[in-house]
Design an enzyme around this catalytic site. Structure first.
Site, PDB file in Angstrom:
ATOM      1  N   ASP A 284       0.738  -1.280   0.090  1.00 21.64           N
ATOM      2  CA  ASP A 284       0.119   0.131  -0.068  1.00 21.64           C
ATOM      3  C   ASP A 284       0.843   1.383   0.051  1.00 21.64           C
ATOM      4  O   ASP A 284       1.988   1.189   0.318  1.00 21.64           O
ATOM      5  CB  ASP A 284      -0.911  -0.034   1.155  1.00 21.64           C
ATOM      6  N   LYS A 285       0.407   2.541  -0.442  1.00 18.94           N
ATOM      7  CA  LYS A 285       0.959   3.654  -0.256  1.00 18.94           C
ATOM      8  C   LYS A 285       0.744   4.527   1.010  1.00 18.94           C
ATOM      9  O   LYS A 285       1.867   4.749   1.712  1.00 18.94           O
ATOM     10  CB  LYS A 285       0.755   4.566  -1.558  1.00 18.94           C
ATOM     11  N   THR A 286      -0.388   4.787   1.169  1.00 17.92           N
ATOM     12  CA  THR A 286      -0.504   5.805   2.269  1.00 17.92           C
ATOM     13  C   THR A 286      -0.447   5.159   3.427  1.00 17.92           C
ATOM     14  O   THR A 286      -1.043   4.245   3.634  1.00 17.92           O
ATOM     15  CB  THR A 286      -1.983   6.425   1.889  1.00 17.92           C
TER      16      THR A 286
ATOM     17  N   PHE B 284     -18.461  11.424   3.900  1.00 15.05           N
ATOM     18  CA  PHE B 284     -17.770  11.215   2.601  1.00 15.05           C
ATOM     19  C   PHE B 284     -18.079   9.908   2.104  1.00 15.05           C
ATOM     20  O   PHE B 284     -18.267   8.817   3.012  1.00 15.05           O
ATOM     21  CB  PHE B 284     -16.227  11.168   3.349  1.00 15.05           C
TER      22      PHE B 284
ATOM     23  N   THR C  58      -2.423   1.493  -4.898  1.00 13.43           N
ATOM     24  CA  THR C  58      -2.879   2.515  -4.063  1.00 13.43           C
ATOM     25  C   THR C  58      -4.207   2.941  -4.693  1.00 13.43           C
ATOM     26  O   THR C  58      -4.620   2.811  -5.615  1.00 13.43           O
ATOM     27  CB  THR C  58      -2.120   3.698  -3.977  1.00 13.43           C
TER      28      THR C  58
ATOM     29  N   LYS D 283      -7.050  -5.102  -4.970  1.00 13.20           N
ATOM     30  CA  LYS D 283      -5.768  -5.389  -4.552  1.00 13.20           C
ATOM     31  C   LYS D 283      -5.743  -6.785  -4.302  1.00 13.20           C
ATOM     32  O   LYS D 283      -4.613  -7.670  -4.862  1.00 13.20           O
ATOM     33  CB  LYS D 283      -5.552  -4.505  -3.227  1.00 13.20           C
TER      34      LYS D 283
ATOM     35  N   ASN E 167      -8.366  -1.367   4.393  1.00 13.46           N
ATOM     36  CA  ASN E 167      -8.567  -1.608   3.253  1.00 13.46           C
ATOM     37  C   ASN E 167      -7.464  -2.566   2.572  1.00 13.46           C
ATOM     38  O   ASN E 167      -7.549  -2.907   1.440  1.00 13.46           O
ATOM     39  CB  ASN E 167      -8.662  -0.363   2.280  1.00 13.46           C
ATOM     40  N   ASP E 168      -6.352  -2.807   3.466  1.00 13.88           N
ATOM     41  CA  ASP E 168      -5.444  -3.796   2.881  1.00 13.88           C
ATOM     42  C   ASP E 168      -5.752  -5.128   3.327  1.00 13.88           C
ATOM     43  O   ASP E 168      -4.767  -6.166   3.162  1.00 13.88           O
ATOM     44  CB  ASP E 168      -4.100  -3.306   3.495  1.00 13.88           C
TER      45      ASP E 168
END
EC number: 7.6.2.1
Length: 1285
Positions: free
Chosen positions: A554-556, A706, A846, A977, A1000-1001
């Site tokens: 993942d990135k963030t 959101f 990501t 992913k 989310n991972d």
């Protein structure tokens, strides 16, 4: 998943129309159903609603995980609450990148065990969508009911089967009709009565245990009793006992924890007063009072709090690991209720218990009022009350039905790849075993036929008794030649049983446990920032860390810190945040100390402080009221108001600390505070913003959270002058379609903002667009009608709220854009470069936009400027197919996995170290490798993956992706992913590792062979689902290159050594049986055979498996290519297995014939020879092990030589027992010189061929490990870096 068929059938009838009066507004609105299952962005934005498309929904489809904001129906002054940011996981409604193409109805997408077809889901598969894990159940789940759509509150109530009725302060009535569970929890597996049968049942899932059980059972039969009946059970019983003790101890700890938890006390309303009651006795329907810092005992609906606004602050760290405070609200209808001394009555109709901690849907009837309840009104078990004196709530779920207990599942068990390879070698050992048994049985049959006439005179095979007496002429132990041959075969299996080592399993468990201890205690993998140690959550796959070929990251929060800092802003088409104009806030305050607002601003300083743009600050403080200043004013007002952040005033009463679940929101609110728009108070119905010293009280009429479909958030605000605005922020991809262009300004404002967004993205910044709109009275009334109906709906609430938001989120006026920096974690570029040198491919998956992901990829050295980027941004299956085909043709990528093989071979050839390779040849191969892989980088977005992750395009992507050194997937959904991971996992034998920090991972982490969770800012969902957990991405380098390499080398050698150790013993017995008329008799005592594997040779194996190091950690980190030995399976492969077996054959022959030849002229008895063989084989296998040890320590010496001493001591003890046949043999042997010479000859002759082979191989064909080790020993750090094979 979507299919070509509508998900909702038409409603049977339209709901009746009626007139409703809302609050102080007189409005006529129709209670029309707004439930739409499929709608595109344009129709949402335009607010189009077509009731003809409304259809029924099956309950077993995926349930949404997004919630409406819990507003009180607007019948009284508009008060509202703040909800946590949560995202929808409804794959039907919001999936931005659905996993099946909508145009292809019948196609299926199969990822390993996942099969998604035509909107139906089979197999129970853990899915994670937009941050929330949940289960998609099998089609056979009994709850498959049709839900009707209606906007009327009365019709929205669940039917009796689907709902739960809770009567407030009436637990008897609540539980008399429904048999709800009590609040007692049980996390243990066993009870006193079930422990033995249940534990044995679980242990015998291992096939090897069944094999040894069968062997022990055969040995109990009189014709097959080769060993003593008790002795034959000892090895299996020992292994079972050790495992049972371990399991029992762990379960005892769980019992103790459960007992402590169940006997805690809480205050429960009883007889008109709150009285202490044990947790386990609390029932659904009871009213409970919780004080500050107390833990919540069950899932409760808030009724009242110590705060006059009904707010309660809770910490959910025990539930999801998040340390930020969350807000929960009591409804205004119940907040002023007196409980002590008064009778309280009411009813809650809620959903059945489920594991979704981000969702709760219910209605309450209280004092004649009927109103909805949502996630913001419930406090879950395990949460702690903070910054609030007390709250009172009613229990809705207790005990095992609480969401915390329903989510207490462990991560799925994974099996080591090396252990799966063991099955192959075990098969060959089984073949050897049966061949030997067949040879013995055949020899026995032939021997009996040959001596058929002599059987009556033989001591064992005679047919009848020939002694005088009553037993004369009776049948003896003889069953005929066929049966004797068959019994000989079975007896041989018993004698040779340890050919398949039962001790190997327990040895591997102990070694893995020791390895895990040293990984946990490694101070180089301790993160002081988060105070987190390395965690081993799975002990089965330690060695897999040394064979990783692909890393999916993942990135963030994984590559970056997930600590957002406000960097730049585009307001009214102007860019702010240039470093030249940035000043410290204190300097700015000092420069304007003469102004009154400065003093006020100093009183309300935000925490932490950030620098400000002097030009922008001057604009905000200027006295003019032009359009530019008004735009800037609305811009920062939106940042301060459009969020769910909670301001907490510190004890010094001078600084404000913002608590929020989203680091982005915290950064934006902190930035607004720094520029003078300080959010200083938030209640359920209003917020207070300090605007340059003047407090502005804004009434919150509603808030739309959101949404991962619309990718924006909005809040409806009523100003003191009674004007109403909607403030909106969101992603640029969703905002510009609902923003009205300013024609009078020539669209310059519009285009300049877009240019700034591109610049920010290229700098790796995270961007949001800010916009606003004034609402007319008619628009407000229409929205309020729809909003009330949507927020009180118990069915499709998420969809209806989304459609309601579309009414006001349109025709917006652009204010500007924000840019937030998410800094790289420390050591990320260096770690990625080191992993790349180790031959590991790093793919980044990501959800960020493409430009941001590419910028981060460049800054972390994942991408380089000389790489040729292949960009796949397709919007249809045909376009994606063409883009993939064109890229493959352009860069010469072959089809299917033949391309992968050629690339791997090229990489291996290019990196292989050989002393006789010339420099020219090396340069040629290096150039070829660079041409093949180094220059290619694939960038692909989630929309393209919608079509590519179909069966016919997945291979195309696989061919192209494996030809690239870097793959960057942008805008991907969590389940995509997992699909990318499975793309590699299901098509290659390469090991995969997934690393992430957020919920989310989770799907990606569970899909990969090895899952690593980071203790980051997004909670601990990833950690709880992972196999290993750590604090920083940079620790991955040490985890793989050092511990992974060591673990793989140790376990690989451990397995081969155990095969050798047992096989040499069995073959020695085999040679003896061949020389004793195939009688399956043994020269060794039963105890010698048993103690050989359990005591004599087991301890050194464990010690070496834990402590041995072929290279130091400094060497392994300095030369990452040494990690390649795991990729190429150099430490464990079939070639090494057969070499080991050949060496085993030779050593067994030496063991048997050297003593036989030494004493061929002597009169040594068979038991003395057995004692000699026992000691000789123990010394030989320990010397064999000693010859292969790389790192000698005190404990290693103690284990090796201590085992030999212990073997002698046991032999002395056993030979001192008069009733045993080998009584006193060791004493006679030890005094003979031939005894010691024989042992010495066995060691020298047995090990000499192996020693010569190792010397010759290391001199002429040294491996990279041997070269590095030699240089390390000689202390020559200047030698050329060894390249991996």
């Amino acid at each position: 998943m979507t299919s070509g068929e509508p998900l909702l059938p038409f409603s049977d009838s339209q709901p009746p129309k009626r007139i409703r009066r809302i609050g102080s507004f007189d409005c006529l609105c129709l209670d029309n159903s707004l439930a739409l299952s499929n709608f595109d962005e344009s129709r949402i934005n335009s607010g189009e609603i077509n009731e003809d498309q409304v259809k029924e929904e099956e309950e077993d489809d995926l349930a949404p995980l997004e919630f409406a904001f819990p507003w009180k129906p607007l019948k009284k002054p508009y008060r509202s609450g703040v909800r946590r940011q949560s995202y929808s996981a409804d794959l039907r409604y919001h999936q931005p990148f659905p996993l099946a193409c909508p145009t292809q109805v019948q196609k299926k997408l199969v990822w390993g065990s996942m099969e998604l077809a035509s909107g139906k889901i089979s197999h129970s598969v853990p899915l994670v969508q937009s941050g929330t894990p949940y289960m998609v159940h099998d089609q056979s789940v009994k709850s498959q009911r049709v839900w009707r759509k209606s906007m009327q509150l009365e019709d929205n109530l669940f039917n009796e089967v689907d709902s739960r009725l809770i009567y407030i302060d009436d637990p008897r009535r609540t539980n008399e009709k429904y048999e709800f569970t009590g609040n007692e929890i049980c996390t243990s597996k066993y009870t006193i009565l079930t422990f033995l049968p249940k534990n044995l049942f679980i242990q015998f899932h291992r096939v090897a245990y069944l094999y040894f059980l069968a062997i022990a059972a055969l040995n109990q039969l009189p014709p097959l009793a080769v060993f003593g009946r008790t002795v034959s059970l000892f090895p299996l019983l020992l292994v079972l006992a050790v495992t049972a003790v371990k399991d029992g101890y762990e379960d005892w700890r769980r019992h103790r924890s459960d007992c402590k938890e169940n006997n805690r006390e809480a205050l429960v309303l009883q007889d008109g007063a709150f009285q202490p009651k044990r947790w386990k006795d609390i029932e659904a329907g009871e009213v409970v009072k919780i004080f500050a810092d107390d833990t919540v005992p069950c899932d409760m609906i808030l009724l009242s709090t110590s705060d006059i606004s009904g707010i309660a602050y809770i910490q959910t760290m025990n539930l999801d690991g998040e340390s930020n405070l969350k807000t929960r609200y009591a409804r205004q209808e119940t907040i002023n209720t007196e409980f002590e001394g008064f009778s309280v009555s009411g009813m809650i109709r809620c959903e059945q218990p489920n594991r979704n901690i981000y969702e709760f849907t219910a209605n309450m009837e209280f004092n004649g009022h009927k109103f909805p309840l949502t996630q913001s009104n419930i406090v879950l078990r395990g949460c702690q009350l903070k910054n609030t004196e007390w709250f009172i709530g009613v229990v809705v779920y207790a005990g095992q039905e609480t969401k915390a207990m329903l989510n207490s599942a462990t991560s799925p068990a994974k099996r080591s790849k090396l252990e799966s390879y063991m099955n192959r070698e075990t098969f060959w050992l089984s073949v050897f075993l049966f061949v030997m048994c067949f040879v013995v049985a055949l020899g026995m049959g032939l021997w009996l036929v040959r001596h058929k006439e002599q059987l009556d005179s033989l001591p064992y095979y005679r047919k009848r008794y020939f002694t005088m007496g009553k037993e004369d002429s009776k049948p003896y132990k003889y069953y005929g030649i066929p049966m004797e041959t068959f019994f000989s075969f079975l007896s041989s299996i018993i004698v040779f049983q340890i050919m398949i080592p039962i001790s190997l399993y327990i040895t591997m468990e102990l070694v893995r446990l020791g390895q895990s201890y040293f990984m946990i205690e490694d101070k180089h993998m301790y993160d002081s920032a988060s105070d987190s140690q390395f965690q081993c959550r799975s002990l089965n796959i330690n060695e897999d860390l040394g064979q990783i070929r692909y890393i999916f990251s993942d990135k963030t929060g994984t590559l970056t810190e997930n600590k957002m800092e406000f960097r730049r802003a585009s307001i009214f088409g102007k860019d702010y945040g240039d470093p030249e104009h940035m000043v410290n806030l204190f300097q700015e305050t000092s420069a304007t100390a003469s102004r009154g607002e400065s003093v006020c601003r100093r009183k309300w300083m935000p925490k932490p402080e950030i620098n400000v743009d002097s030009k922008l600050m001057n604009l905000l403080q200027s006295g003019s009221n032009n359009e530019e200043k008004q735009t800037a004013h609305n811009f920062f007002l939106t940042l301060a108001a459009c969020n769910t952040v909670i301001p907490i005033l510190d004890n010094d009463m001078e600084t404000i600390n913002y608590q929020g679940e989203s680091p982005d929101e915290q950064a934006l609110v902190s930035a607004a505070s720094t520029y003078g728009y300080i959010l200083c108070e938030r209640t359920s119905g209003h917020i207070v913003i300090d605007v340059h010293g003047e407090k502005l009280r804004l009434e919150v009429l509603g808030l739309h959270e959101f949404d991962s479909v619309c990718k924006r958030m909005s809040v409806v605000i009523k100003f003191p002058d009674s004007s109403v605005k909607v403030l909106v922020k969101g992603a640029d991809s969703s905002m510009f379609s609902i923003i009205t262009k300013d024609i009078e300004s020539g669209d310059g404002f519009w285009h300049e903002t877009q240019d700034h967004l591109i610049q920010y993205s290229l700098q790796g910044l995270r961007t949001l667009v800010i916009a606003t709109r004034d609402l007319t009275a008619a628009e407000l009334e229409e929205w309020q009608c729809k909003y009330e109906d949507a927020s009180t709906s118990l069915t499709e609430r998420v969809v209806k709220l989304r459609q309601t938001a579309a009414l006001i989120e349109s025709k917006l006026s652009l204010l500007g854009a924000t840019a937030i920096e998410d800094k790289l974690q420390e050591g990320v570029p260096e770690t990625i470069e080191s992993l790349r040198q180790a031959g590991i491919k790093v793919w980044v998956l990501t959800g960020d936009k493409q430009e941001t992901a590419i910028s981060i990829g460049l800054s972390c050295k994942l991408l380089t400027t000389d790489m040729q980027r292949i960009v796949i941004n397709g919007t249809s299956e045909a376009e994606c197919r063409n883009l993939l085909a064109d890229a493959k043709v352009k860069y010469g990528v072959n089809g299917r996995n033949g391309n992968l093989k050629s690339i791997i071979d090229a990489e291996s050839n290019c990196s292989r170290l050989s002393c006789d390779i010339s420099s020219c040849e090396k340069l040629h191969m290096d150039a070829f490798e660079k041409k093949v892989t180094s220059s290619l980088a694939l960038v692909i977005d989630g929309t393209s993956l919608v079509y590519i992750l179909e069966k016919d395009l997945a291979w195309e992507l696989f061919d192209l992706a494996t030809a690239c050194r870097v793959v960057l997937c942008c805008r991907v959904a969590p389940l995509q992913k997992a699909g990318i991971v499975d793309l590699i996992k299901s098509r290659t034998d390469d090991m995969t590792l997934a690393i992430g920090d957020g919920a989310n991972d989770v799907s990606m982490i569970q899909m990969a062979d090895v899952g690593v969770g980071l203790c980051g800012q997004e909670g601990r969902q990833a950690v709880m689902a992972s196999d290993f957990a750590m604090g920083q991405f940079r620790f991955l380098e040490r985890l793989l290159l050092v511990h992974g390499h060591w673990n793989y080398q140790r376990i690989a050698y451990l397995v081969l050594y155990n095969f050798y150790r047992n096989a040499v013993f069995v073959l020695m017995l085999f040679w003896y049986i061949l020389c004793t008329a195939f009688s399956t008799t043994s020269a060794l005592t039963d105890w010698s055979s048993v103690l050989y594997s359990v005591i004599y040779t087991s301890v050194p194996t464990v010690i070496v498996g834990v402590y041995d190091k072929d290279l130091s950690h400094k060497t392994l980190l300095q030369y990452p290519k040494l990690y390649g030995v795991g990729h190429r399976h150099e430490a464990y492969n079939m070639r090494l297995f057969w070499i080991t077996m050949v060496d085993t054959l030779w050593q067994s022959l030496v063991l048997f014939y050297v003593p036989l030849l030494t004493y061929r002229e002597g009169t040594i008895d068979i038991w003395s020879l057995g004692s000699l063989w026992t000691i000789a084989v123990v010394v030989l296998v320990n010397m064999h092990l000693a010859m292969d040890i790389h790192c000698w320590a005190v404990i290693t010496h103690a284990a090796i030589w201590g085992s030999i001493i212990i073997a002698y001591a046991c032999m002395v003890i056993v030979d001192s027992i008069p009733i045993l046949p080998n009584y006193w043999t060791i004493y006679h042997l030890a005094g003979s010189p031939e005894y010691w010479i024989t042992i010495l000859l066995i060691i020298v002759i047995g090990i000499l061929p192996r020693l010569l082979f190792k010397v010759v191989h290391q001199l002429f064909w040294p491996s990279d490990i041997q070269i590095a080790r030699e240089a390390e020993i000689l202390k020559q750090p200047s030698y050329d870096q060894p390249t991996a094979k």
